[in-house]
Each structure stands twice: as structure tokens, then as C-alpha cells.
Write an enzyme that holds these catalytic residues in place. Structure first.
Site, PDB file in Angstrom:
ATOM      1  N   HIS A 137       0.843  -1.210   0.000  1.00 48.92           N
ATOM      2  CA  HIS A 137       0.000   0.000   0.000  1.00 48.92           C
ATOM      3  C   HIS A 137       0.876   1.256   0.000  1.00 48.92           C
ATOM      4  CE1 HIS A 137      -3.085  -2.740   2.102  1.00 48.92           C
ATOM      5  NE2 HIS A 137      -3.620  -2.435   0.944  1.00 48.92           N
ATOM      6  N   LYS A 183     -18.522  -5.146   8.687  1.00 50.96           N
ATOM      7  CA  LYS A 183     -17.322  -5.982   8.878  1.00 50.96           C
ATOM      8  C   LYS A 183     -16.668  -5.644  10.206  1.00 50.96           C
ATOM      9  CE  LYS A 183     -15.516  -7.160   4.313  1.00 50.96           C
ATOM     10  NZ  LYS A 183     -14.440  -6.837   3.376  1.00 50.96           N
ATOM     11  N   ARG A 234      -2.100  -6.263  -8.361  1.00 54.30           N
ATOM     12  CA  ARG A 234      -1.000  -7.216  -8.154  1.00 54.30           C
ATOM     13  C   ARG A 234      -1.030  -8.238  -9.296  1.00 54.30           C
ATOM     14  NH1 ARG A 234      -2.860  -8.289  -2.163  1.00 54.30           N
ATOM     15  NH2 ARG A 234      -4.717  -8.341  -3.426  1.00 54.30           N
ATOM     16  N   SER A 281      -3.105  -7.683   2.977  1.00 53.00           N
ATOM     17  CA  SER A 281      -3.361  -7.448   4.406  1.00 53.00           C
ATOM     18  C   SER A 281      -3.816  -8.739   5.076  1.00 53.00           C
ATOM     19  CB  SER A 281      -4.443  -6.377   4.588  1.00 53.00           C
ATOM     20  OG  SER A 281      -4.001  -5.157   4.086  1.00 53.00           O
TER      21      SER A 281
END
Ligand code: PNS
Length: 162
Positions: free
Chosen positions: A17, A41, A90, A128
Site C-alpha cells: 500500500h 465488517k 498485483r 493485508s
């Protein structure tokens, strides 16, 4: 003025990040880093913690502002008068999700464009969720996150390791 938003959960922010933030900050005048607060969440770090962590990680970059948002990203972007969303890409495995998100945002707000920055080769594998898992089992996080994040993860999992 050339502004963009780099949104994400950042739970926690990884070196991947930070790499995207540095690179994006060089191509815009102002880069907002948007930390999602999602009431449905339960993140490992609260939005307040994630905002503080990102502020610390980016304190050397003068044109970066860390902001927290909830609800639709495009609504928040419009509020900030931002027309560009930046996302890091990615491997090809990211593509479907990112493409779907970019097209949804385009459908919701046709004036807003999503730009992708490819992750640096040495950080392609990082996420993450992997970082959280490695931290949970007490694994080494060298090269994956900043020392400050390492310490925050250690504190979170202290006494809770499986
Ligand atoms: O780091 P993440 O979890 O991949 O980031 C995802 C994020 C925060 C960019 C995305 O979930 C988001 O924008 N959520 C806000 C709600 C929204 O606008 N949804 C419609 C587009 S998918």
C-alpha cells in the site's frame, strides 16, 4: 487541480500500500487515501487506528491526506470533488475483482475514472489478509509491513496466539 483518491480497507496497511501511495503521490497534486469504515465488517484495527497508522506511514509526503469514509466510494469522491480513483493491481488474480469494482463505480458515476498502478515486483504477493494471518501465528513480517505496524500487530495478538 489534479486530485485522486486511493481507497481501501488498509487492515493493516502493508508495504505494498505504501509503495502505491508514494508512486501515486508523484503523479497528482493531492492524493486522498480513503480508509473504509464498513459497519458490516469487523476489522482487526478500528478505522481510527488505521487512519493513525497511515498518517504515520505517510508523514513525509506533503500532498497526501488520510481520510475515513463510509458508504459508496463514488459519493465520497464527489464530495471531495475527485474524479480519479487509484487502485493497485498485483497479479492477474486481482483483475476480476478490480475490473468489476471499476465498472460498478463507472456505472454509478460516469465522470469518475479508475486508474491502476501495478504493484512493484517484490511486493506482488503481499496482502493485508496474509499479513494478519502470519502475525496471528507469530511469523516474521520483515519486508511486508513497517516496524510500527509490526508492533501494532504484536500488541493486537498478544495473549491471543493460537
Ligand atoms: O482494500 P480493499 O478491501 O480491497 O478495498 C475495497 C474498497 C474499500 C475500495 C471497496 O470495498 C469500496 O470502495 N467500498 C465502498 C462501497 C462501494 O462504493 N461499493 C461499490 C463499489 S465496489
Amino acid at each position: 487541480m489534479n486530485k485522486a483518491i486511493y481507497p481501501g480497507s488498509f487492515d493493516p496497511a502493508t508495504n505494498g500500500h505504501v509503495d502505491i501511495i508514494y508512486r501515486a503521490s508523484k503523479i497528482v497534486d493531492t492524493l486522498y487515501v480513503g480508509v473504509l469504515e464498513n459497519p458490516s465488517k469487523t476489522p482487526l484495527f478500528t478505522s481510527k487506528e488505521r487512519v493513525e497508522q497511515l498518517k504515520c506511514l505517510t508523514e513525509g509526503i506533503s500532498n497526501v491526506e488520510i481520510v475515513c469514509f463510509s458508504g459508496l466510494l463514488v459519493d465520497f469522491a464527489e464530495k471531495l470533488n475527485v474524479k480519479t480513483i487509484i487502485r493497485g493491481l498485483r497479479a492477474t488474480s486481482d483483475f476480476e475483482y478490480e475490473f468489476q469494482m471499476a465498472l460498478t463505480n463507472k456505472q454509478l458515476s460516469p465522470d469518475i475514472e479508475t486508474l491502476f498502478i501495478s504493484a512493484s515486483v517484490n511486493l506482488q504477493f503481499l496482502s493485508s489478509s496474509m499479513v494478519r494471518e502470519v502475525a496471528m501465528y507469530g511469523g516474521k513480517l520483515d519486508g511486508m509491513v513497517d516496524e510500527m505496524i509490526k508492533k501494532a500487530l504484536e500488541d493486537k495478538f498478544k495473549g491471543k496466539r493460537v
